[in-house]
Design an enzyme around this catalytic site. Structure first.
Site, mmCIF file in Angstrom:
data_model
loop_
_atom_site.group_PDB
_atom_site.id
_atom_site.type_symbol
_atom_site.label_atom_id
_atom_site.label_comp_id
_atom_site.label_asym_id
_atom_site.label_seq_id
_atom_site.Cartn_x
_atom_site.Cartn_y
_atom_site.Cartn_z
ATOM 1 N N GLN A 78 0.862 -1.177 0.000
ATOM 2 C CA GLN A 78 0.000 0.000 0.000
ATOM 3 C C GLN A 78 0.902 1.232 0.000
ATOM 4 O O GLN A 78 1.402 1.648 1.041
ATOM 5 C CB GLN A 78 -0.917 -0.017 1.219
ATOM 6 N N SER A 122 -12.218 1.733 -2.399
ATOM 7 C CA SER A 122 -12.523 2.408 -3.660
ATOM 8 C C SER A 122 -13.972 2.843 -3.781
ATOM 9 O O SER A 122 -14.454 3.091 -4.894
ATOM 10 C CB SER A 122 -12.147 1.513 -4.853
ATOM 11 N N ALA A 157 -11.687 2.203 4.233
ATOM 12 C CA ALA A 157 -10.681 1.373 3.565
ATOM 13 C C ALA A 157 -9.903 2.173 2.522
ATOM 14 O O ALA A 157 -10.160 3.354 2.269
ATOM 15 C CB ALA A 157 -11.353 0.168 2.923
ATOM 16 N N HIS A 158 -8.951 1.487 1.894
ATOM 17 C CA HIS A 158 -8.051 2.148 0.950
ATOM 18 C C HIS A 158 -8.777 2.695 -0.272
ATOM 19 O O HIS A 158 -9.729 2.120 -0.765
ATOM 20 C CB HIS A 158 -6.918 1.213 0.516
ATOM 21 N N ASN A 159 -8.297 3.865 -0.703
ATOM 22 C CA ASN A 159 -8.790 4.534 -1.909
ATOM 23 C C ASN A 159 -10.240 4.981 -1.833
ATOM 24 O O ASN A 159 -10.845 5.321 -2.857
ATOM 25 C CB ASN A 159 -8.580 3.667 -3.153
#
Length: 377
Positions: free
Chosen positions: A229, A290, A270-272
């Site tokens: 990441q 995302s 969470a990521h993005n």
């Protein structure tokens, strides 16, 4: 003793005992008039306020509020010295009482509490505590405060007016803007960016690795290969992040929290993920990777989303909803899977009737000839 704190006039707060916090305040009525010069005042009394209490528990030296005209019956029995009441409420104070009429009594009380908080939690003096560990390459404003046990990594930048309370970890090349307030135990990992006037409550983690793995091979030799990441988290101005909340760094690019958004405790982002401006994200919400969330979105407690979906501007998502597909701008949904709030309410109302419906069906079936014949056979 009288002192001025950032434009607020305060009277010797050292001797007051608030009924709930263990601290006390003395607010002469004249100060309330200074804070609300345009508000209508009803009553001749001029009490000194020593505490803030609920409508039911307030006494003659307390301040309280009535948020709506529907609470008018409770106001008749209220003993508070000062009561904020809403515009349009036709109420007359008792002897020794004063009513202050304002369009938003809750907001008026918040202004008083804001004033009190500045004294109950005094702003620390600028400087770096001797027990803090600051890398020589870090840039810390002379007007910032770095408290005991803090760690500030290489190339980090902390701007003026920002407070790091205690035991806070600031990673490599982190940038923190003006007048932020970061409370004990917060971790901000490498390269993340925080804007101005951001407030982060205890134990939040900004920039932990996103949860990303690739399955390699087949059973029984299947492994989960960790995806690095290498992105960052960007938090824009005037955001608040609650205690224990985790905002993961992006796989690449950035995880974004938009200007003015308020995030409650124990939220997982969470990521993005990209969250727009002035959203409200309540406790225990989980937002998968995302996901894109527009401006002014409200998500009540324990909402969960799948990843790679879009939630439009102004959407409202009810508590414990499971969002599995895109939500249009302005749409109101709840339930799992999330559906129109109005449809879900109809379903809930009908579900309550199911036991009676089955009982009636059983009665009908016992009376049918075919049912009677089958029973005889």
């Amino acid at each position: 003793m009288r002192m001025t704190w950032r434009g607020y006039m305060c009277y010797d707060f050292s001797c007051i005992i608030n009924r709930f916090s263990g601290m006390d305040i003395h607010i002469p009525f004249a100060e309330l008039e200074e804070l609300f010069p345009d508000a209508e005042k009803r009553g001749l009394a001029r009490p000194v306020i020593k505490g803030i209490a609920s409508l039911e528990e307030a006494g003659p030296d307390d301040l309280t509020f009535v948020s709506s005209v529907r609470f008018a019956p409770k106001l008749q029995a209220c003993r508070a010295g000062v009561v904020f009441i809403p515009t349009g409420m036709d109420a007359v104070p008792a002897q020794g009482q004063v009513f202050i009429v304002t369009a938003d009594p809750s907001l008026a009380l918040a202004r008083i509490c804001e004033r009190v908080e500045l004294v109950l939690r005094p702003r620390p003096m600028p400087g770096v505590h001797p027990s803090a560990c600051v890398d020589p390459s870090a840039q810390i404003s002379l007007l910032a405060h770095v408290g005991p046990g803090c760690i500030v990594g290489p190339l980090a930048v902390i701007d003026e007016g920002t407070i790091l309370e205690s035991n806070i970890h600031i990673g490599r090349a982190v940038r923190i803007g003006k007048d932020c307030h970061i409370q004990p135990g917060v971790i901000v990992t490498d390269y993340c960016e925080i804007g101005q006037r951001v407030r982060i409550q205890p134990g939040a983690i900004i920039g932990g690795d996103g949860f990303g793995y690739i399955q390699v091979g087949k059973l029984p030799d299947l492994i989960h290969y960790k995806v690095p990441q290498i992105g960052i988290v960007v938090i824009e101005d005037d955001v608040e992040i609650g205690a224990g909340t985790c905002i993961d760094r992006a796989r690449f690019g950035k995880t974004l929290i938009g200007q003015g958004t308020k995030i409650d405790n124990l939220v997982q982002i969470a990521h993005n993920v990209k969250i727009g401006r002035r959203c409200i994200i309540c406790s225990q919400v989980g937002i998968s990777g995302s996901t894109t969330i527009g401006d002014y979105v409200v998500m009540w407690g324990q909402v969960g989303t799948v990843g790679h979906i879009e939630i439009g501007d102004g959407a409202f998502i009810g508590g414990q909803a499971g969002v599995t597909s895109n939500i249009k701008a302005g749409e109101k949904v709840t339930g799992t899977p999330a559906r129109s709030m109005f449809d879900q309410r109809k379903i809930d109302a009908l579900a309550l009737k199911l036991p009676e419906l089955f009982r009636r069906v059983d009665v009908i079936e016992t009376r049918l000839p075919s049912a009677s014949s089958e029973q005889k056979q």
